[in-house]
Design a protein around this motif. Structure first.
Motif, PDB file in Angstrom:
ATOM      1  N   ILE A 156      -7.516  13.060   2.537  1.00 34.02           N
ATOM      2  CA  ILE A 156      -6.077  12.943   2.761  1.00 34.02           C
ATOM      3  C   ILE A 156      -5.816  13.202   4.237  1.00 34.02           C
ATOM      4  CG2 ILE A 156      -3.808  13.924   2.258  1.00 34.02           C
ATOM      5  CD1 ILE A 156      -4.872  14.674  -0.516  1.00 34.02           C
ATOM      6  N   VAL A 157      -5.212  12.243   4.905  1.00 30.92           N
ATOM      7  CA  VAL A 157      -4.915  12.376   6.328  1.00 30.92           C
ATOM      8  C   VAL A 157      -3.402  12.514   6.478  1.00 30.92           C
ATOM      9  CG1 VAL A 157      -5.105  11.351   8.621  1.00 30.92           C
ATOM     10  CG2 VAL A 157      -6.910  10.961   6.916  1.00 30.92           C
ATOM     11  N   ALA A 158      -2.952  13.725   6.826  1.00 24.53           N
ATOM     12  CA  ALA A 158      -1.528  13.996   7.019  1.00 24.53           C
ATOM     13  C   ALA A 158      -1.237  14.002   8.511  1.00 24.53           C
ATOM     14  CB  ALA A 158      -1.159  15.349   6.402  1.00 24.53           C
ATOM     15  N   ALA A 159      -0.259  13.213   8.923  1.00 24.11           N
ATOM     16  CA  ALA A 159       0.018  13.073  10.356  1.00 24.11           C
ATOM     17  C   ALA A 159       1.507  13.206  10.634  1.00 24.11           C
ATOM     18  CB  ALA A 159      -0.479  11.715  10.857  1.00 24.11           C
ATOM     19  N   GLY A 160       1.822  13.883  11.736  1.00 26.69           N
ATOM     20  CA  GLY A 160       3.209  13.990  12.182  1.00 26.69           C
ATOM     21  C   GLY A 160       4.089  14.766  11.241  1.00 26.69           C
ATOM     22  N   THR A 161       3.552  15.777  10.591  1.00 24.55           N
ATOM     23  CA  THR A 161       4.313  16.568   9.631  1.00 24.55           C
ATOM     24  C   THR A 161       3.932  18.029   9.739  1.00 24.55           C
ATOM     25  OG1 THR A 161       4.676  17.002   7.262  1.00 24.55           O
ATOM     26  CG2 THR A 161       2.579  15.987   7.872  1.00 24.55           C
ATOM     27  N   THR A 162       4.891  18.903   9.453  1.00 23.07           N
ATOM     28  CA  THR A 162       4.622  20.333   9.474  1.00 23.07           C
ATOM     29  C   THR A 162       3.825  20.779   8.263  1.00 23.07           C
ATOM     30  OG1 THR A 162       6.645  20.864   8.245  1.00 23.07           O
ATOM     31  CG2 THR A 162       6.814  20.759  10.657  1.00 23.07           C
ATOM     32  N   LEU A 163       3.898  20.017   7.163  1.00 22.23           N
ATOM     33  CA  LEU A 163       3.345  20.438   5.873  1.00 22.23           C
ATOM     34  C   LEU A 163       3.990  21.746   5.414  1.00 22.23           C
ATOM     35  CD1 LEU A 163      -0.449  19.509   6.071  1.00 22.23           C
ATOM     36  CD2 LEU A 163       1.419  18.260   4.989  1.00 22.23           C
ATOM     37  N   GLY A 164       5.300  21.852   5.672  1.00 23.01           N
ATOM     38  CA  GLY A 164       6.058  22.981   5.155  1.00 23.01           C
ATOM     39  C   GLY A 164       6.361  22.790   3.678  1.00 23.01           C
ATOM     40  N   GLU A 165       7.210  23.644   3.143  1.00 25.12           N
ATOM     41  CA  GLU A 165       7.472  23.652   1.701  1.00 25.12           C
ATOM     42  C   GLU A 165       7.885  22.286   1.170  1.00 25.12           C
ATOM     43  OE1 GLU A 165      10.894  25.381  -1.318  1.00 25.12           O
ATOM     44  OE2 GLU A 165      10.336  26.595   0.425  1.00 25.12           O
ATOM     45  N   TRP A 166       8.861  21.648   1.826  1.00 26.01           N
ATOM     46  CA  TRP A 166       9.425  20.425   1.269  1.00 26.01           C
ATOM     47  C   TRP A 166       8.559  19.202   1.508  1.00 26.01           C
ATOM     48  CZ3 TRP A 166      15.478  20.053   1.513  1.00 26.01           C
ATOM     49  CH2 TRP A 166      16.014  21.076   0.720  1.00 26.01           C
ATOM     50  N   SER A 167       7.624  19.253   2.427  1.00 23.84           N
ATOM     51  CA  SER A 167       6.757  18.103   2.673  1.00 23.84           C
ATOM     52  C   SER A 167       5.375  18.286   2.063  1.00 23.84           C
ATOM     53  CB  SER A 167       6.628  17.839   4.178  1.00 23.84           C
ATOM     54  OG  SER A 167       6.186  18.984   4.863  1.00 23.84           O
ATOM     55  N   SER A 168       5.146  19.412   1.393  1.00 25.26           N
ATOM     56  CA  SER A 168       3.826  19.673   0.805  1.00 25.26           C
ATOM     57  C   SER A 168       3.909  19.902  -0.695  1.00 25.26           C
ATOM     58  CB  SER A 168       3.196  20.893   1.480  1.00 25.26           C
ATOM     59  OG  SER A 168       3.942  22.065   1.194  1.00 25.26           O
ATOM     60  N   ASN A 169       5.009  19.494  -1.308  1.00 23.69           N
ATOM     61  CA  ASN A 169       5.196  19.708  -2.737  1.00 23.69           C
ATOM     62  C   ASN A 169       5.132  21.192  -3.083  1.00 23.69           C
ATOM     63  OD1 ASN A 169       5.755  18.752  -5.326  1.00 23.69           O
ATOM     64  ND2 ASN A 169       3.579  18.646  -5.893  1.00 23.69           N
ATOM     65  N   GLY A 170       5.815  21.982  -2.247  1.00 22.40           N
ATOM     66  CA  GLY A 170       5.854  23.419  -2.499  1.00 22.40           C
ATOM     67  C   GLY A 170       4.504  24.081  -2.327  1.00 22.40           C
ATOM     68  N   TRP A 171       3.776  23.668  -1.269  1.00 21.07           N
ATOM     69  CA  TRP A 171       2.448  24.223  -0.958  1.00 21.07           C
ATOM     70  C   TRP A 171       1.492  24.060  -2.139  1.00 21.07           C
ATOM     71  CZ3 TRP A 171       6.617  27.939  -0.399  1.00 21.07           C
ATOM     72  CH2 TRP A 171       7.181  27.941   0.872  1.00 21.07           C
ATOM     73  N   ASP A 172       1.407  22.844  -2.621  1.00 20.81           N
ATOM     74  CA  ASP A 172       0.567  22.559  -3.784  1.00 20.81           C
ATOM     75  C   ASP A 172      -0.906  22.514  -3.356  1.00 20.81           C
ATOM     76  OD1 ASP A 172      -0.847  21.283  -5.918  1.00 20.81           O
ATOM     77  OD2 ASP A 172       1.071  20.554  -6.681  1.00 20.81           O
ATOM     78  N   TRP A 173      -1.669  23.524  -3.773  1.00 19.66           N
ATOM     79  CA  TRP A 173      -3.069  23.609  -3.365  1.00 19.66           C
ATOM     80  C   TRP A 173      -3.920  22.547  -4.056  1.00 19.66           C
ATOM     81  CZ3 TRP A 173      -5.238  27.025   0.195  1.00 19.66           C
ATOM     82  CH2 TRP A 173      -4.327  27.915   0.770  1.00 19.66           C
ATOM     83  N   GLN A 174      -3.630  22.264  -5.287  1.00 20.69           N
ATOM     84  CA  GLN A 174      -4.420  21.259  -5.998  1.00 20.69           C
ATOM     85  C   GLN A 174      -4.210  19.879  -5.396  1.00 20.69           C
ATOM     86  OE1 GLN A 174      -3.312  20.696 -10.088  1.00 20.69           O
ATOM     87  NE2 GLN A 174      -5.019  19.319 -10.536  1.00 20.69           N
ATOM     88  N   LEU A 220       0.815  -1.220   0.000  1.00 23.22           N
ATOM     89  CA  LEU A 220       0.000   0.000   0.000  1.00 23.22           C
ATOM     90  C   LEU A 220       0.847   1.267   0.000  1.00 23.22           C
ATOM     91  CD1 LEU A 220      -2.748  -1.080   2.574  1.00 23.22           C
ATOM     92  CD2 LEU A 220      -2.937  -0.993   0.075  1.00 23.22           C
ATOM     93  N   TYR A 221       2.144   1.132  -0.091  1.00 22.25           N
ATOM     94  CA  TYR A 221       3.045   2.289  -0.080  1.00 22.25           C
ATOM     95  C   TYR A 221       3.229   2.820  -1.496  1.00 22.25           C
ATOM     96  CZ  TYR A 221       7.229   5.119   0.784  1.00 22.25           C
ATOM     97  OH  TYR A 221       8.140   6.144   0.871  1.00 22.25           O
ATOM     98  N   ARG A 222       3.230   4.154  -1.627  1.00 20.95           N
ATOM     99  CA  ARG A 222       3.344   4.771  -2.941  1.00 20.95           C
ATOM    100  C   ARG A 222       4.479   5.782  -3.023  1.00 20.95           C
ATOM    101  NH1 ARG A 222       0.858   0.925  -3.347  1.00 20.95           N
ATOM    102  NH2 ARG A 222      -1.239   0.600  -4.176  1.00 20.95           N
ATOM    103  N   GLY A 223       5.401   5.770  -2.070  1.00 19.85           N
ATOM    104  CA  GLY A 223       6.594   6.590  -2.200  1.00 19.85           C
ATOM    105  C   GLY A 223       6.549   7.887  -1.410  1.00 19.85           C
ATOM    106  N   VAL A 224       7.451   8.780  -1.763  1.00 20.60           N
ATOM    107  CA  VAL A 224       7.648  10.053  -1.059  1.00 20.60           C
ATOM    108  C   VAL A 224       6.938  11.164  -1.802  1.00 20.60           C
ATOM    109  CG1 VAL A 224       9.354  11.758  -0.315  1.00 20.60           C
ATOM    110  CG2 VAL A 224       9.868   9.315  -0.112  1.00 20.60           C
ATOM    111  N   VAL A 225       6.231  12.005  -1.060  1.00 20.08           N
ATOM    112  CA  VAL A 225       5.587  13.176  -1.628  1.00 20.08           C
ATOM    113  C   VAL A 225       6.357  14.413  -1.166  1.00 20.08           C
ATOM    114  CG1 VAL A 225       3.965  13.486   0.296  1.00 20.08           C
ATOM    115  CG2 VAL A 225       3.361  14.319  -1.987  1.00 20.08           C
ATOM    116  N   GLY A 226       6.481  15.399  -2.040  1.00 24.87           N
ATOM    117  CA  GLY A 226       7.223  16.606  -1.683  1.00 24.87           C
ATOM    118  C   GLY A 226       8.590  16.635  -2.314  1.00 24.87           C
ATOM    119  N   PHE A 227       9.545  17.286  -1.646  1.00 27.95           N
ATOM    120  CA  PHE A 227      10.878  17.488  -2.195  1.00 27.95           C
ATOM    121  C   PHE A 227      11.536  16.158  -2.544  1.00 27.95           C
ATOM    122  CE2 PHE A 227      15.487  17.745  -1.483  1.00 27.95           C
ATOM    123  CZ  PHE A 227      15.812  18.707  -2.420  1.00 27.95           C
ATOM    124  N   ALA A 228      12.061  16.072  -3.760  1.00 32.21           N
ATOM    125  CA  ALA A 228      12.752  14.885  -4.277  1.00 32.21           C
ATOM    126  C   ALA A 228      11.868  13.648  -4.255  1.00 32.21           C
ATOM    127  CB  ALA A 228      14.040  14.626  -3.501  1.00 32.21           C
ATOM    128  N   GLY A 229      10.554  13.854  -4.283  1.00 24.43           N
ATOM    129  CA  GLY A 229       9.627  12.737  -4.189  1.00 24.43           C
ATOM    130  C   GLY A 229       9.444  11.985  -5.490  1.00 24.43           C
TER     131      GLY A 229
END
Length: 616
Positions: free
Chosen positions: A304-322, A279-288
């Protein structure tokens, strides 16, 4: 637990120092401070001596002779903070660093700021000149009448104070310790030299806190009910697993199996879930990975359930709203600051991440169970196999970074920890490295989906939190060099690999001599391309002027040998494949690999370029 020595009255202690003359000394405030650290399990203090902090080093010397807390002398104060950071990440105990007044204290700030932005608990101790000399132009004065170090640390700590009187020491010290652990952030206390030298006869019996981590507790019932309702109503769910899910991953995996939900990780959460997980689909965000982003954009994904993350630039795909920042999002985290980064979320669930998912799992097991599909495959693994086939082209004189990252886990024992430095080395590692622990190795032979599910559901899973470490918020170059050494101090029996670049090594490479001095099992893998690679490729990709990225050609293998470190020059895949490091080899001290990588290979840094271009 009371302090291990009586401090109700003035005490003289007598010790034998290396068979030399008997030394008598009086217990001081510095001794009380170090004894507190020993009583909460702190093994090491990382730092550099100096005039104003010498009384604390006197106390550390006495502590070390008694087999208690020791000093680790680093080469630069920034390295001390990086090592304290890596130590905490690896063992969970409080990292402590110290520096003298003036430039010693200011040199700490970069490492402390990195810990602050990455939610790493740390106790920072700095010295001050004597109180009586404040405002008189004392050497390296750092009071509010000099270079105000308290003012500087204000912005990268959650507790920041000067001990202006000896009666304040224990109160402020325990507050700093408890705040660091409960808030997962650095705290700072600055102590004048005359306070450190004060005899300890006036100190009361303070009880060392039995529990330093203040439980975040669980979310309120109304919020949890809303979480349950959103979960069971969703048609298709994606879980984003951040680094702070390290102790909740096995629970999230069980929930994903129940819901047939897909999982991705943030860059700093990489390694928490095996690439073999169906069920794993890889890394989302920087270098994902493209497959991770495709999953997020699927039309039928309604939660989408995001847990244990800041959702900053590198973990949010550069603040991707879509892709992420929409009303599909539920953000779960223990820290209110992280939740402020997702104001558009459908629901915020604040509390201990593990407790929240334990409650969710119990609810689902009792009230809801979706039929498990039988056609799940190791889709991400197949995707990466295709990707590697496309990129792993051998070279006679240079190594492809993709090949290097893929091959590294084959060179080192299962369970080796990896620290990746800021720059191209981090991007390549996030995208291609596959760190392995013993549990993952056992799973390699499991091809039956149902058997795999039973393994996961059993909960018999080792913590993978320290298999792979990066610093994606403040992202200091050279962080991994110090952090990997700190991690090795936390567990000297476990090998650690530091993946860094020649730019970072030229900045902070002197810290490798700490690993040499203490015979630590750290392997420094230097991606040597004679450039600041991430900046160079970033300039090309964004159409900027090409400037300031060229570095001299440095033979780091000769540099390492000159210091007595076993070093290898790696120019081809064949050079790399001839090396094999077992526990016996690694136990003999640090190793340095100068790897001449293909400088024309473009690292996967598109997310960073996109964010920079948004500023136009």
């Amino acid at each position: 637990m009371l302090l291990s020595v009586s401090i109700a009255s003035y005490i003289c202690l007598t010790v034998n120092f290396e068979d030399r003359a008997i030394e008598s000394y009086s217990l001081t405030a510095g001794d009380v401070l170090i004894d507190y650290l020993h009583n909460i399990g702190v093994e090491y203090v990382f730092g550099i001596p100096g005039g104003a902090i010498e009384p604390l080093f006197d106390s550390l010397a006495r502590s070390e002779r008694q087999g208690k807390t020791k000093i680790i002398v680093t080469r630069h104060e920034t390295g001390a903070a990086f090592m304290a950071d890596g130590y905490t990440r690896s063992c969970g105990r409080l990292g402590v660093c110290c520096a003298t007044t003036g430039p010693g204290a200011t040199n700490l700030i970069t490492g402390v700021a990195a810990a602050y932005e990455n939610s790493i608990p740390m106790l920072v101790i700095t010295a001050q000149t004597a109180l009586s000399n404040f405002g008189r132009g004392a050497f390296q004065e750092s009071s509010d009448t000099g270079i105000n170090i308290i003012g500087m640390f204000k912005h990268c700590t959650v507790y920041n104070t000067m001990v202006s009187h000896v009666d304040q020491l224990q109160q402020k010290l325990t507050a700093a310790i408890m705040m660091a652990m409960s808030e997962s952030r650095p705290t700072h206390i600055s102590i004048p030299i005359d306070v450190l030298r004060t005899p300890a006869d006036k100190f009361p019996h303070y009880q060392t806190p039995l529990s330093l981590i203040t439980p975040e507790g669980n979310a309120d019932k109304k919020t949890l009910d809303s979480l349950y309702d959103n979960i069971i109503r969703a048609k298709k769910i994606v879980f984003i697993v951040g680094v702070k899910c390290y102790d909740a991953v096995s629970i999230i995996e069980k929930i994903a199996f129940l819901l047939n939900a897909q999982m991705v990780t943030t860059p700093d959460g990489m390694g928490l879930i095996s690439v073999d997980h169906p069920l794993y689909r890889g890394v989302v965000g920087f270098a994902g990975h493209e497959i991770a982003h495709e999953v997020m954009l699927e039309e039928d994904v309604d939660l989408i359930v995001a847990a244990g993350t800041t959702l900053g630039e590198w973990s949010s795909n550069g603040w991707d709203w879509q892709e992420l920042f929409s009303d599909r999002l539920i953000h779960v985290d223990s820290m209110i600051k992280n939740l402020t980064y997702s104001p558009m979320a459908r629901l915020h669930v604040r509390g201990d991440v593990k407790s929240i998912f334990e409650s969710l799992l119990i609810y689902l097991q009792e009230n809801y169970r979706k039929a498990q599909t039988s056609n799940n495959k190791k889709i991400f693994k197949e995707y990466m196999d295709r990707k590697l086939t496309e990129h792993l082209v051998a070279s006679e004189d240079k190594i492809k970074p993709q090949f290097l990252m893929t091959y590294l886990p084959e060179m080192f024992p299962v369970g080796t920890g990896y620290f990746a430095d800021t720059g191209s080395s981090m991007a390549w590692a996030i995208h291609y490295l596959n760190p392995r622990n013993q549990r993952m190795s056992e799973r390699r032979g499991i091809h039956d989906y149902d058997k795999y599910a039973e393994r996961i559901k059993s909960g018999r899973r080792k913590n993978n939190a320290d298999l792979f470490q990066v610093t994606i918020e403040f992202s200091s170059m050279g962080w991994a060099i110090g952090a990997s050494i700190g991690a090795a101090f936390a567990n000297t029996s476990r090998p650690v690999v530091c993946i860094t670049g020649d730019g970072s090594m030229l900045m902070n490479g002197s810290e490798v001599t700490v690993a040499l001095q203490h015979n630590l099992p750290v392997v420094f893998v230097i991606l040597n391309d004679s450039a600041l690679g991430m900046v160079k490729h970033g300039q090309r990709m964004s159409g900027a002027q090409m400037i300031g990225t060229t570095l001299p050609s440095v033979d780091f293998s000769l540099w390492g040998q000159s210091m007595g470190i076993k070093s290898h020059l790696i120019k081809s895949p064949q050079d790399l494949q001839q090396l094999c490091f077992d526990h016996n080899t690694l136990s003999k001290g640090p190793i340095l690999l100068d790897v001449r990588v293909d400088c024309e290979e473009v690292p996967p840094i598109g997310v960073r370029i996109k964010a920079l271009n948004k500023a136009n």
